[in-house]
Each structure stands twice: as structure tokens, then as C-alpha cells.
Write an enzyme that holds these catalytic residues in place. Structure first.
Site, mmCIF file in Angstrom:
data_model
loop_
_atom_site.group_PDB
_atom_site.id
_atom_site.type_symbol
_atom_site.label_atom_id
_atom_site.label_comp_id
_atom_site.label_asym_id
_atom_site.label_seq_id
_atom_site.Cartn_x
_atom_site.Cartn_y
_atom_site.Cartn_z
ATOM 1 N N GLU A 18 -11.371 -17.156 4.613
ATOM 2 C CA GLU A 18 -11.763 -16.044 5.814
ATOM 3 C C GLU A 18 -13.179 -16.579 6.440
ATOM 4 O O GLU A 18 -13.299 -16.242 7.680
ATOM 5 C CB GLU A 18 -12.310 -14.776 4.939
ATOM 6 C CG GLU A 18 -10.940 -14.065 4.509
ATOM 7 C CD GLU A 18 -10.081 -13.635 5.688
ATOM 8 O OE1 GLU A 18 -10.329 -13.744 6.892
ATOM 9 O OE2 GLU A 18 -8.525 -13.416 5.479
ATOM 10 N N CYS A 174 1.056 -8.886 19.977
ATOM 11 C CA CYS A 174 0.324 -7.646 20.753
ATOM 12 C C CYS A 174 -1.121 -8.631 21.104
ATOM 13 O O CYS A 174 -2.111 -8.275 20.700
ATOM 14 C CB CYS A 174 -0.236 -6.497 19.777
ATOM 15 S SG CYS A 174 -0.985 -5.360 20.972
ATOM 16 N N CYS A 181 5.901 -6.577 24.403
ATOM 17 C CA CYS A 181 6.284 -5.288 23.838
ATOM 18 C C CYS A 181 7.499 -5.048 23.307
ATOM 19 O O CYS A 181 8.033 -4.415 22.490
ATOM 20 C CB CYS A 181 5.725 -4.490 24.732
ATOM 21 S SG CYS A 181 3.851 -4.227 25.064
ATOM 22 N N CYS A 184 8.175 -5.984 19.925
ATOM 23 C CA CYS A 184 7.117 -5.391 19.035
ATOM 24 C C CYS A 184 7.733 -4.603 18.038
ATOM 25 O O CYS A 184 8.632 -3.428 18.367
ATOM 26 C CB CYS A 184 6.235 -4.721 19.729
ATOM 27 S SG CYS A 184 4.805 -4.007 18.499
ATOM 28 N N CYS A 190 3.724 3.371 19.774
ATOM 29 C CA CYS A 190 2.702 2.760 20.497
ATOM 30 C C CYS A 190 2.337 3.679 21.631
ATOM 31 O O CYS A 190 3.415 3.747 22.818
ATOM 32 C CB CYS A 190 2.992 1.428 20.970
ATOM 33 S SG CYS A 190 1.565 0.658 22.174
HETATM 34 FE FE1 SF4 Z 1 1.020 -3.907 21.334
HETATM 35 FE FE2 SF4 Z 1 2.013 -1.781 21.699
HETATM 36 FE FE3 SF4 Z 1 3.063 -3.517 23.148
HETATM 37 FE FE4 SF4 Z 1 3.409 -3.406 20.293
HETATM 38 S S1 SF4 Z 1 4.241 -2.116 21.842
HETATM 39 S S2 SF4 Z 1 2.847 -5.077 21.604
HETATM 40 S S3 SF4 Z 1 1.698 -2.490 20.053
HETATM 41 S S4 SF4 Z 1 1.150 -2.683 23.349
#
Ligand code: SF4
Length: 383
Positions: A18, A174, A181, A184, A190
Site C-alpha cells: 500500500e 469507471c 458504463c 459496469c 448509478c
Molecule cells: Fe461509473 Fe456509473 Fe458508469 Fe458505472 S455506470 S462506470 S459507476 S459512471
């Protein structure tokens, strides 16, 4: 964590990784991490290392105080805590120098399974998008809110995995500029994405002459909310989800110039040797070795630079240096996080044997090979 039954070793390994990963990318860290763990596999081994050894291994990784503080903290664990790593995020942060809130949360959740969240740059981005947080993401109100949210969200049964997954989501899906997205796994939660979709719907309705819908009360952004975008910088449709997070304007790095001189002599076997001197034990590049260097005042002409440098070198080699014998080689630019540094590089070949003054900072003559193996910064290697 599953493969290391000794919890102290586990926490130590996570801690080293870390600290190395602060401000440095994984690809760069892997080799340093492996060499470090091979050389000092335990806290006890690290506590016996010298700062010189630590700096040598750290050379090239940047932000050198990280290695120094890691070693100081290991000594503290061995001498004051009977070799036992603190077991909670609160104690880790309180008892170990150089361990901040993020590192403490990472060690405690990954090594000990404590249900505590973490907030790093990746998590900030993901959470700000998930909840449309548009205020400056470094403001205390936003940071406090993000930590609360991270602590609320963290999976109670697998906190280490959850935290790493959240960070990985920010690092791979993200991402800052073109988030994926569509792929995602949390897209249905979101709010930034919802907002973007809603805007597209409104735009297409307008196109077909339908009346614009009444604004949703949840799209607040008014009334001085400490989490919403400031009224002066409202949502920008062209940016989509990358409206978030917002950052305060970065401070411009300080511009600095330093004269540095490569003093060269013939070593006993005829190979050239170079003088390196050690920097003070605190401040920028603390304890690292460099060619004799001198910060330059702004606006100095070349003649004046030579004059101050010749004066400075006289202190090192104990004899006057003729300004004309300093050969200007060129300039080297190195960007530290907060300093735009230009090294004005001179060279000076020496014929006579020089006795270095032991009253000054440590100094030594090294061959080129020894130079590269010494604790020298990347900037000096460029020089
Ligand atoms: Fe990021 Fe929202 Fe897109 Fe997912 S949906 S990649 S959390 S902006």
C-alpha cells in the site's frame, strides 16, 4: 490473505504494497515490492535495515520519505509493540507513522477482515458518480461524506475483497476519461448515468416538439448544498458522467533552478570517478546522494551562475575553482509533484588529488556503476 496464516506477516506485506502504491502505478511497483519482500520478509528484518539500504532499494520509486517512514514504523512495532502489528484501522493510524486513514483501512480490511471502508482516488470517482456528488471532491464535507458512504457500503463478510473490488472498478471500468458504463456491474445504481440517460430523453423529446418535463425535485443542485455542483459550474451535458468528480483547480508547480556539477577524476585503476554528496536528512529527497548542487536565485545570468557554483564547489574540494574551468553541459528538466525543477549541468575534470573535508556532509567518489547502485534519485540519473 488466504495464503499467509501469520497475521503480522500478512499485515506487513499489505502495508508495504500500500505504501509503495501511493502515487505509483502497479506495473512499476511489482518489481520493487518483490525485491523488498525478498530482502526484508518480516518487520523484524526491516527494523534492522539501515536508511541507506532502504533508500538504495527505493531509488527510482519517488517520494522517498515513504520508504524512510516505513522503516521507522517497523522499528516502532518491533521495539514498542513487541513485534505485533496493531489490529484495527484506528490503532494502525494512531500508532504507525506514515499510515493515514486510507492505508489503515486497507491493512485492517484486507489483513484482518475488519469491516471498514477505504477511500482512494478511484473510490472517490466511483462514489461521486454513483451519487452525483459535484462539489469539490477534496472539500472536507465531501471527504467526510465519502468515508461515511464507504463504511456503510463495505461488505461485512468480505471487507478486504469488497474494498479491492471497488478500487478495481474505478481503475478498470469507471475510469476518468471514458468510463465503460455499458459494462459496469453497478450501472443500475448509478445516478450520474441515470441523469445522463434522462438528459438524452429530454433532448429527443424536444427534437420532436414535446414539452420539457417538470424538473425532478431530486435533481437538487440549489440552496448551497455542500455536495452538489456549485451554481457557477452546473452540469455540463457534453461531459455526461464525467461531470463527476469535480476537483478544485490544481496549484501550479513551483518553478526552481539548480546548478549541479559533475566533478570527475581518474580513479586508481584509471576509470573515471565522480563525486557524490549526501542531501540533508529532511526535506525533498532526504538522505539521497547527488552531484554537488546549489539552488539558484531567479534571474541569474550564466556568469553569475558560474560564480556562485564555483564558490559552492570550493567548499567541497577545499581549493579555489576557476569559473572558466566549469564546462556548461546543458539543462535537465525533472518534474516533482509540486516543483518544476531545471538542473543546469556543469562538469569539471580534476587533475590533482582532492581530500574531502569530513566536517561537511558525507561525500564519496564513485564509478559510473557504483553511482547507479547508490541511493540516487531519478532526477540525478537524468543529470
Ligand atoms: Fe461509473 Fe456509473 Fe458508469 Fe458505472 S455506470 S462506470 S459507476 S459512471
Amino acid at each position: 490473505a488466504a495464503t499467509e496464516p501469520d497475521s503480522n506477516r500478512r499485515a506487513y506485506a499489505v502495508w508495504v504494497s500500500e505504501i509503495m502504491l501511493q502515487q505509483t502505478q502497479v506495473a512499476t511497483v511489482i518489481d520493487y515490492y518483490n525485491r523488498w519482500m525478498q530482502k526484508w520478509p518480516t518487520l523484524q528484518a526491516l527494523s534492522q535495515a539501515s536508511l541507506e539500504e532502504v533508500n538504495e532499494l527505493w531509488a527510482g520509486l519517488g517520494y522517498y520519505s515513504r520508504g524512510k517512514r516505513l522503516q521507522e514504523a517497523a522499528r516502532k512495532v518491533v521495539s514498542e509493540l513487541a513485534g505485533q502489528m496493531p489490529r484495527t484501522a484506528e490503532d494502525l493510524q494512531k500508532l504507525l507513522p506514515g499510515v493515514g486513514r486510507y492505508t489503515a483501512g486497507a491493512i485492517a480490511s484486507i489483513s484482518y477482515g475488519q469491516a471498514t471502508g477505504v477511500v482512494d482516488g478511484n473510490v472517490i470517482r466511483v462514489l461521486c458518480r454513483l451519487r452525483c456528488i459535484g462539489a469539490d471532491s477534496s472539500s472536507p464535507a465531501v471527504i467526510d461524506w465519502l468515508w461515511d458512504m464507504a463504511n456503510t457500503l463495505v461488505d461485512r463478510s468480505r471487507p478486504g475483497d469488497f474494498n479491492q473490488a471497488l478500487m478495481e472498478l474505478g481503475a478498470t471500468v469507471c475510469v476518468p476519461k471514458a468510463p465503460l458504463c455499458g459494462e459496469c456491474p453497478v450501472k443500475q445504481h448509478c445516478q450520474a448515468r441515470h441523469r445522463m440517460e434522462k438528459e438524452l430523453t429530454v433532448a429527443s423529446q424536444k427534437l420532436f416538439g414535446k414539452p420539457a418535463p417538470v424538473p425532478d425535485v431530486e435533481d437538487c443542485g440549489v440552496g448551497g448544498c455542500p455536495l452538489c455542483p456549485p451554481a457557477t459550474e452546473p452540469w455540463d451535458s457534453s461531459l455526461g458522467v464525467t461531470n463527476f468528480p469535480r476537483k478544485a483547480a490544481k496549484k501550479q508547480p513551483r518553478v526552481a533552478r539548480t546548478a549541479t556539477c559533475v566533478l570527475e577524476r581518474r580513479g586508481c585503476h584509471g576509470a573515471p570517478e565522480y563525486l557524490i554528496v549526501q542531501r540533508p536528512s529532511s526535506g525533498l529527497l532526504a538522505g539521497l546522494w547527488e552531484f554537488p548542487s546549489l539552488p539558484l536565485a531567479q534571474g541569474l545570468q550564466e556568469e553569475e551562475q558560474r560564480e556562485v557554483l564555483a564558490d559552492h564547489l570550493r567548499a567541497w574540494i577545499g581549493q579555489p575553482v576557476a569559473m572558466g574551468s566549469l564546462r556548461l553541459i546543458g539543462e535537465v528538466v525533472h518534474i516533482f509533484s509540486h516543483i518544476h525543477q531545471t538542473y543546469v549541468v556543469y562538469s569539471l575534470p580534476l587533475d590533482a588529488d582532492i581530500t574531502l573535508d569530513p566536517a561537511l556532509s558525507p561525500s564519496r567518489w564513485v564509478t559510473e556503476k557504483e553511482f547507479y547502485a547508490s541511493a540516487v534519485s531519478t532526477a540525478m540519473k537524468k543529470v
